[in-house]
Design an enzyme around this catalytic site. Structure first.
Site, PDB file in Angstrom:
ATOM      1  N   GLY A 161     -68.672  -1.233  82.825  1.00  0.00           N
ATOM      2  CA  GLY A 161     -68.673  -1.282  84.288  1.00  0.00           C
ATOM      3  C   GLY A 161     -67.922  -2.453  84.888  1.00  0.00           C
TER       4      GLY A 161
ATOM      5  CB  CYS B  91     -79.305 -29.391  98.282  1.00  0.00           C
ATOM      6  SG  CYS B  91     -78.687 -30.503  99.574  1.00  0.00           S
TER       7      CYS B  91
ATOM      8  CG  HIS C 219     -68.652 -14.650  88.003  1.00  0.00           C
ATOM      9  ND1 HIS C 219     -68.085 -13.409  88.213  1.00  0.00           N
ATOM     10  CD2 HIS C 219     -67.703 -15.374  87.360  1.00  0.00           C
ATOM     11  CE1 HIS C 219     -66.857 -13.397  87.710  1.00  0.00           C
ATOM     12  NE2 HIS C 219     -66.607 -14.568  87.171  1.00  0.00           N
TER      13      HIS C 219
ATOM     14  CB  VAL D 121     -74.082 -13.074  91.435  1.00  0.00           C
ATOM     15  CG1 VAL D 121     -72.878 -13.799  90.855  1.00  0.00           C
ATOM     16  CG2 VAL D 121     -73.659 -12.152  92.576  1.00  0.00           C
TER      17      VAL D 121
HETATM   18  P1  OAD Z   1     -65.339  -4.219  90.162  1.00  0.00           P
HETATM   19  O1  OAD Z   1     -65.865  -3.735  91.451  1.00  0.00           O
HETATM   20  O2  OAD Z   1     -63.988  -4.827  90.158  1.00  0.00           O
HETATM   21  O3  OAD Z   1     -65.310  -3.032  89.098  1.00  0.00           O
HETATM   22  C1  OAD Z   1     -66.423  -2.199  88.873  1.00  0.00           C
HETATM   23  C2  OAD Z   1     -66.066  -1.217  87.763  1.00  0.00           C
HETATM   24  O4  OAD Z   1     -67.226  -0.448  87.481  1.00  0.00           O
HETATM   25  C3  OAD Z   1     -64.954  -0.248  88.119  1.00  0.00           C
HETATM   26  O5  OAD Z   1     -63.967  -0.276  87.091  1.00  0.00           O
HETATM   27  C4  OAD Z   1     -65.648   1.113  88.186  1.00  0.00           C
HETATM   28  O6  OAD Z   1     -64.819   2.173  87.715  1.00  0.00           O
HETATM   29  C5  OAD Z   1     -66.833   0.897  87.255  1.00  0.00           C
HETATM   30  N1  OAD Z   1     -68.017   1.736  87.558  1.00  0.00           N
HETATM   31  C6  OAD Z   1     -68.445   2.217  88.741  1.00  0.00           C
HETATM   32  N2  OAD Z   1     -69.593   2.897  88.611  1.00  0.00           N
HETATM   33  C7  OAD Z   1     -69.922   2.843  87.294  1.00  0.00           C
HETATM   34  C8  OAD Z   1     -71.022   3.340  86.505  1.00  0.00           C
HETATM   35  N3  OAD Z   1     -72.028   4.045  87.050  1.00  0.00           N
HETATM   36  N4  OAD Z   1     -71.008   3.080  85.172  1.00  0.00           N
HETATM   37  C9  OAD Z   1     -70.006   2.382  84.606  1.00  0.00           C
HETATM   38  N5  OAD Z   1     -68.965   1.882  85.286  1.00  0.00           N
HETATM   39  C10 OAD Z   1     -68.924   2.103  86.605  1.00  0.00           C
HETATM   40  O7  OAD Z   1     -66.443  -5.227  89.579  1.00  0.00           O
HETATM   41  P2  OAD Z   1     -66.263  -6.354  88.459  1.00  0.00           P
HETATM   42  O8  OAD Z   1     -65.334  -5.928  87.394  1.00  0.00           O
HETATM   43  O9  OAD Z   1     -67.633  -6.767  88.059  1.00  0.00           O
HETATM   44  O10 OAD Z   1     -66.290 -12.203  91.029  1.00  0.00           O
HETATM   45  O11 OAD Z   1     -65.622  -7.519  89.295  1.00  0.00           O
HETATM   46  C11 OAD Z   1     -65.364  -8.735  88.656  1.00  0.00           C
HETATM   47  C12 OAD Z   1     -65.538  -9.890  89.596  1.00  0.00           C
HETATM   48  O12 OAD Z   1     -64.673  -9.711  90.719  1.00  0.00           O
HETATM   49  C13 OAD Z   1     -66.910 -10.046  90.224  1.00  0.00           C
HETATM   50  O13 OAD Z   1     -67.815 -10.721  89.385  1.00  0.00           O
HETATM   51  C14 OAD Z   1     -66.614 -10.852  91.443  1.00  0.00           C
HETATM   52  C15 OAD Z   1     -65.380 -10.123  91.917  1.00  0.00           C
HETATM   53  O14 OAD Z   1     -64.514 -10.852  92.692  1.00  0.00           O
HETATM   54  C16 OAD Z   1     -66.581 -13.251  91.832  1.00  0.00           C
HETATM   55  O15 OAD Z   1     -67.107 -13.103  92.919  1.00  0.00           O
HETATM   56  C17 OAD Z   1     -66.198 -14.585  91.283  1.00  0.00           C
END
Ligand code: OAD
Length: 259
Positions: free
Chosen positions: A204, A132, A124, A108
């Site tokens: 990621g 609003c 998302h 986001v």
């Molecule tokens: P996460 O925080 O769950 O996962 C991030 C991932 O990025 C992990 O698997 C890390 O190992 C990986 N990572 C970290 N540094 C990296 C790098 N330099 N290069 C590549 N990978 C790397 O984040 P999301 O999977 O995006 O939703 O989380 C999914 C959703 O959960 C979010 O959109 C949010 C959250 O709740 C809502 O808020 C609705």
């Protein structure tokens, strides 16, 4: 030294025409934005713990919008002042080279659009876009004081911004307990399911949600090229053709060169 792709992956990338990419918070880690899960992540808050997820939920937004905005302000505040990184720009380059390209992001922070990605599904939403809840006014979250509603004012006061109509303003993002926007879900289906690309790259993300996992598994099942870029193992790691345990910036830059 730059990151080297496996030779057999290089051979399969050469001349690819259609590519679908899925991104998560890890792609913005190199911009200095915290991920959600893992050490130092948004949910790894000793004071708040699981309460951050509760704060980012639809009931909290309705009943206690100040609390919801305090959690949102942390996310928007991290993105404010940071910039897209090499990984975001490599995806712009990949889009330029491919004849068909689309990008599904869970982020986001607005960085993909800022970098110049065009065929983008921000499933998302975008924390800098506002709405609003009463009159439907739409606007942008201001980045400097005076351009209200502004991120700095929200951080300083801890108060949800109010519309001229008196209604509460919300960010145009999906809170826990809310439906995904139907138009974006339909686009996701059209791109990944109806006319699947030759390759799907997942970058990621901890791959927590079915709509993030399924396009990769479906592509694998249909014999398409599947790549995961993540230093850690996830649920999809065992199912992809190539799991690149690398940082998003180095791996995507190498892929952009190999196309
Ligand atoms: P996460 O925080 O769950 O996962 C991030 C991932 O990025 C992990 O698997 C890390 O190992 C990986 N990572 C970290 N540094 C990296 C790098 N330099 N290069 C590549 N990978 C790397 O984040 P999301 O999977 O995006 O939703 O989380 C999914 C959703 O959960 C979010 O959109 C949010 C959250 O709740 C809502 O808020 C609705």
């Amino acid at each position: 030294m730059s990151f080297e792709l496996p030779q057999d992956l290089k051979a399969r990338l050469c001349g690819l025409a259609s590519i679908g990419v899925i991104t998560g918070a890890g792609i913005s880690a190199e911009s200095g934005i915290p991920t959600y899960r893992g050490k130092g992540g948004i949910y790894d808050d000793p004071e708040q713990g699981d309460r951050t997820i509760e704060a980012l939920s639809a009931p909290t937004l309705r009943m206690d919008p100040d609390r919801a905005w305090q959690a949102i302000a942390k996310i928007a505040g991290a993105a404010h002042g940071a910039k897209p990184n090499a990984a975001h720009y490599a995806l712009v380059e990949i889009e330029r080279k491919a004849s068909r390209f689309f990008l599904l992001t869970q982020n986001v922070d607005g960085f993909h659009a800022q970098a110049g990605s065009r065929n983008l599904i921000d499933i998302h939403g975008d924390t800098f876009k506002l709405l609003c809840m009463q009159c439907g006014w739409r606007g942008e979250l201001g980045r400097v004081a005076g351009h209200e509603p502004c991120i700095q004012t929200i951080v300083a006061t801890g108060k949800a911004p109010l519309c001229r109509c008196g209604g509460t303003i919300r960010p145009d993002v999906v809170f826990f307990g809310e439906m995904l926007p139907m138009a974006k879900v339909l686009r996701l289906h059209a791109e990944f399911y109806d006319n699947p690309p030759e390759a799907v790259i997942s970058v990621g993300t901890s791959s927590m949600f079915p709509y993030i996992v399924e396009p990769v598994l479906l592509a694998a099942q249909r014999g398409k090229l599947t790549i995961e870029i993540n230093p850690e193992e996830t649920e999809i790691s065992a199912h992809v053709d190539f799991h690149l345990k690398a940082k998003a910036g180095e791996a995507l830059t190498a892929i952009a060169h190999a196309l």
